[in-house]
Design a protein around this motif. Structure first.
Motif, PDB file in Angstrom:
ATOM      1  N   MET A  61     -49.510  21.043  37.968  1.00 45.78           N
ATOM      2  CA  MET A  61     -49.270  19.503  38.588  1.00 45.78           C
ATOM      3  C   MET A  61     -47.973  19.302  39.102  1.00 45.78           C
ATOM      4  N   SER A  62     -47.960  18.700  40.384  1.00 43.81           N
ATOM      5  CA  SER A  62     -46.859  18.575  41.229  1.00 43.81           C
ATOM      6  C   SER A  62     -46.319  17.265  40.674  1.00 43.81           C
ATOM      7  N   ASN A  63     -45.002  17.179  41.072  1.00 43.65           N
ATOM      8  CA  ASN A  63     -44.161  15.756  40.745  1.00 43.65           C
ATOM      9  C   ASN A  63     -45.054  14.603  41.112  1.00 43.65           C
ATOM     10  N   TRP A  64     -45.464  14.720  42.379  1.00 43.01           N
ATOM     11  CA  TRP A  64     -46.411  13.516  42.720  1.00 43.01           C
ATOM     12  C   TRP A  64     -47.551  13.099  41.876  1.00 43.01           C
ATOM     13  N   ASP A  65     -48.116  14.109  41.377  1.00 48.61           N
ATOM     14  CA  ASP A  65     -49.253  14.303  40.658  1.00 48.61           C
ATOM     15  C   ASP A  65     -48.967  13.339  39.379  1.00 48.61           C
ATOM     16  N   LEU A  66     -47.775  13.554  38.816  1.00 45.75           N
ATOM     17  CA  LEU A  66     -47.351  12.783  37.531  1.00 45.75           C
ATOM     18  C   LEU A  66     -47.387  11.389  37.647  1.00 45.75           C
ATOM     19  N   LEU A  67     -47.198  10.677  39.010  1.00 50.69           N
ATOM     20  CA  LEU A  67     -47.322   9.283  39.145  1.00 50.69           C
ATOM     21  C   LEU A  67     -48.396   8.952  39.422  1.00 50.69           C
ATOM     22  N   ASN A  68     -49.397   9.694  39.994  1.00 57.06           N
ATOM     23  CA  ASN A  68     -50.687   9.408  40.618  1.00 57.06           C
ATOM     24  C   ASN A  68     -51.536   8.957  39.306  1.00 57.06           C
ATOM     25  N   ARG A  69     -51.160   9.091  38.185  1.00 52.78           N
ATOM     26  CA  ARG A  69     -52.190   8.987  37.047  1.00 52.78           C
ATOM     27  C   ARG A  69     -51.920   7.692  36.455  1.00 52.78           C
ATOM     28  N   PHE A  70     -51.013   6.628  37.016  1.00 50.39           N
ATOM     29  CA  PHE A  70     -50.862   5.269  36.764  1.00 50.39           C
ATOM     30  C   PHE A  70     -51.355   4.305  37.730  1.00 50.39           C
ATOM     31  N   PRO A  71     -51.851   3.403  37.276  1.00 55.62           N
ATOM     32  CA  PRO A  71     -52.391   2.143  38.253  1.00 55.62           C
ATOM     33  C   PRO A  71     -51.185   1.634  39.097  1.00 55.62           C
ATOM     34  N   ARG A  72     -51.460   1.509  40.477  1.00 54.07           N
ATOM     35  CA  ARG A  72     -50.420   0.970  41.512  1.00 54.07           C
ATOM     36  C   ARG A  72     -51.166   0.309  42.554  1.00 54.07           C
ATOM     37  N   VAL A  73     -50.195  -0.805  43.151  1.00 51.95           N
ATOM     38  CA  VAL A  73     -50.726  -1.730  44.063  1.00 51.95           C
ATOM     39  C   VAL A  73     -49.600  -1.193  45.324  1.00 51.95           C
ATOM     40  N   ARG A  74     -49.973  -0.564  46.178  1.00 54.69           N
ATOM     41  CA  ARG A  74     -49.144  -0.415  47.243  1.00 54.69           C
ATOM     42  C   ARG A  74     -48.569  -1.697  48.029  1.00 54.69           C
ATOM     43  N   LEU A  75     -47.190  -1.951  48.019  1.00 56.70           N
ATOM     44  CA  LEU A  75     -46.708  -2.829  48.686  1.00 56.70           C
ATOM     45  C   LEU A  75     -45.605  -2.367  49.897  1.00 56.70           C
ATOM     46  N   MET A  76     -45.543  -0.971  50.051  1.00 57.02           N
ATOM     47  CA  MET A  76     -44.771  -0.661  51.032  1.00 57.02           C
ATOM     48  C   MET A  76     -45.569   0.337  51.867  1.00 57.02           C
ATOM     49  N   SER A  77     -45.354   0.271  53.115  1.00 56.70           N
ATOM     50  CA  SER A  77     -45.994   1.069  54.220  1.00 56.70           C
ATOM     51  C   SER A  77     -45.749   2.621  54.426  1.00 56.70           C
ATOM     52  N   GLY A  78     -44.791   3.015  53.594  1.00 54.34           N
ATOM     53  CA  GLY A  78     -44.406   4.608  53.704  1.00 54.34           C
ATOM     54  C   GLY A  78     -42.790   4.489  53.148  1.00 54.34           C
ATOM     55  N   PRO A  79     -42.435   5.835  53.488  1.00 50.76           N
ATOM     56  CA  PRO A  79     -40.823   6.087  52.881  1.00 50.76           C
ATOM     57  C   PRO A  79     -39.976   5.070  53.658  1.00 50.76           C
ATOM     58  N   THR A  80     -38.828   4.721  52.992  1.00 48.18           N
ATOM     59  CA  THR A  80     -37.754   4.133  53.714  1.00 48.18           C
ATOM     60  C   THR A  80     -36.995   4.949  54.363  1.00 48.18           C
ATOM     61  N   PRO A  81     -36.516   4.657  55.501  1.00 46.11           N
ATOM     62  CA  PRO A  81     -35.573   5.567  56.430  1.00 46.11           C
ATOM     63  C   PRO A  81     -34.243   5.911  55.890  1.00 46.11           C
ATOM     64  N   ILE A  82     -33.621   6.999  56.304  1.00 47.46           N
ATOM     65  CA  ILE A  82     -32.188   7.048  55.761  1.00 47.46           C
ATOM     66  C   ILE A  82     -31.603   7.408  57.100  1.00 47.46           C
ATOM     67  N   GLN A  83     -30.403   6.603  57.245  1.00 47.42           N
ATOM     68  CA  GLN A  83     -29.780   6.819  58.467  1.00 47.42           C
ATOM     69  C   GLN A  83     -28.141   6.728  58.240  1.00 47.42           C
ATOM     70  N   ARG A  84     -27.558   7.497  59.071  1.00 52.25           N
ATOM     71  CA  ARG A  84     -26.058   7.946  58.879  1.00 52.25           C
ATOM     72  C   ARG A  84     -25.224   6.603  59.340  1.00 52.25           C
ATOM     73  N   LEU A  85     -24.209   6.249  58.636  1.00 53.41           N
ATOM     74  CA  LEU A  85     -23.515   5.125  59.058  1.00 53.41           C
ATOM     75  C   LEU A  85     -22.172   5.653  59.745  1.00 53.41           C
ATOM     76  N   ASP A  86     -22.469   6.046  61.144  1.00 50.93           N
ATOM     77  CA  ASP A  86     -21.251   6.566  61.731  1.00 50.93           C
ATOM     78  C   ASP A  86     -20.372   5.687  62.427  1.00 50.93           C
ATOM     79  N   ARG A  87     -20.930   4.238  62.785  1.00 48.95           N
ATOM     80  CA  ARG A  87     -19.958   3.592  63.221  1.00 48.95           C
ATOM     81  C   ARG A  87     -18.907   3.129  61.916  1.00 48.95           C
ATOM     82  N   LEU A  88     -19.402   3.136  60.718  1.00 50.97           N
ATOM     83  CA  LEU A  88     -18.521   2.700  59.493  1.00 50.97           C
ATOM     84  C   LEU A  88     -17.675   3.946  59.346  1.00 50.97           C
ATOM     85  N   GLU A  89     -18.233   5.075  59.585  1.00 48.87           N
ATOM     86  CA  GLU A  89     -17.228   6.410  59.318  1.00 48.87           C
ATOM     87  C   GLU A  89     -15.878   6.310  60.384  1.00 48.87           C
TER      88      GLU A  89
END
Length: 342
Positions: A1-29
């Motif tokens: 069983m994969s890690n994702w399968d562990l969560l698929n056993r639980f009832p879920r209502v999707r409120l997000m369209s997909g993964p949230t992005p990761i961005q570098r804060l290069d201007r802050l740097e």
């Protein structure tokens, strides 16, 4: 069983369209210059979600509303402070999914200004159609919510009561999922994050990330939290309890000890929701260097902690650090007086 399968056993209502992005804060740097000690600063943009103004509580609500629906509930009753991000996003999620919503708001912060009591998240709670119960000082939100659930039952309905921050073991599954998401994004981009920096309020986010990190083969102590609600001792104790409850829920015998959790209390200041000068400076720095909004209760204090950790080399020079932007920008409007007076 994969890690994702562990969560698929639980009832879920999707409120997000997909993964949230990761961005570098290069201007802050660039603005920090030598002060960043060669640290690469990245942001996991959990503020970028389509529903309700975005924010980390939507991850929890996917599983909590899934649980509510599986139990045949038609109403969600949630508790929180006056400027609760969880209440605001619960109201929005209920509007999306067709559940009735009632928010029970307790006076957790000694701020009685009109903008605090009526603006920001409180304004949006009503706009999203929630019934708002604004309690007085000393009133017990949990008891009030339980009473409303009984009244709803008497009227023929069935209420699901969401506790402070949605930080039940089921709610924390949203951040187990986030830890898997970060691991996948790290692998896809070949960027190894040496630390993940977060605020810790009610502990569900930290618990979920610690469990998810451990299951993904990562060191849970690399999730570095800055407590914004309680003392370090209280925060660690509550978070450890939630961590191990999540392992139990997932059918795992793993355990995490208190000493394996990294929690810092230097940014708490006068307590939950009380502004600090370091928080204001951090909010302004990120706003003026990146055009991004940190909230004054959670993200602002945690980012101030991140900057302090870089300066004091708690975060190793030359390393990669990922800051989870938890959203909560509506709270800025409720703190306009504090943010403009510094």
């Amino acid at each position: 069983m994969s890690n994702w399968d562990l969560l698929n056993r639980f009832p879920r209502v999707r409120l997000m369209s997909g993964p949230t992005p990761i961005q570098r804060l290069d201007r802050l740097e660039e603005v920090l210059g030598e002060k960043r000690r060669g640290v690469s600063i990245w942001a996991k943009r959990d503020d970028l979600m389509e529903l309700g103004g975005g924010g980390n509580k939507l991850r929890k609500l996917e599983f909590l509303i899934g649980q509510a629906r599986s139990e045949g509930c038609d109403t969600l009753v949630v508790t929180g402070g006056v400027q609760s991000n969880f209440a605001r996003l619960a109201a929005a999620a209920c509007a999306r999914t067709g559940l009735a919503c009632e928010v029970v708001l307790a006076q957790m912060v000694p701020r009685e200004t009109e903008i605090y009591q009526a603006n920001g998240n409180v304004l949006l709670d009503g706009l999203f159609g929630a019934r708002v119960h604004l309690l007085g000082t000393g009133d017990n939100a949990s008891a009030f919510a339980a009473g409303r659930a009984s009244e709803i039952a008497t009227s023929g309905g069935k209420a699901f009561v969401g506790t402070l921050g949605g930080s039940t073991p089921v709610g924390a599954l949203g951040y187990v999922d986030c830890a898997f998401e970060i691991a996948a994004q790290s692998k896809a981009t070949s960027i190894a994050f040496d630390n993940v920096v977060i605020p810790n309020g009610s502990g569900g986010m930290h618990a979920g990330l610690a469990v998810g990190s451990a299951l993904a083969g990562k060191d849970p102590s690399k999730v570095r939290a800055h407590t914004v609600l309680s003392s370090v001792e209280t925060c660690v104790s509550a978070t450890v309890e939630k961590v191990n409850a999540v392992f139990d829920l997932l059918g795992k015998n793993d355990r995490i000890r208190a000493e394996e959790l990294a929690v810092d209390g230097a940014q708490l200041g006068g307590g939950y929701g009380m502004p600090t000068s370091d928080m204001v400076d951090a909010v302004r720095l990120v706003g003026r260097s990146e055009g991004l909004l940190l909230d004054p209760v959670y993200g602002g204090k945690a980012f101030a902690g991140l900057l302090s950790d870089i300066e004091n080399e708690v975060i190793a020079p030359g390393s990669n650090v990922l800051f989870v932007m938890t959203g909560g920008s509506p709270g800025l409007y409720a703190y306009a007086d504090a943010l403009s007076s510094h």
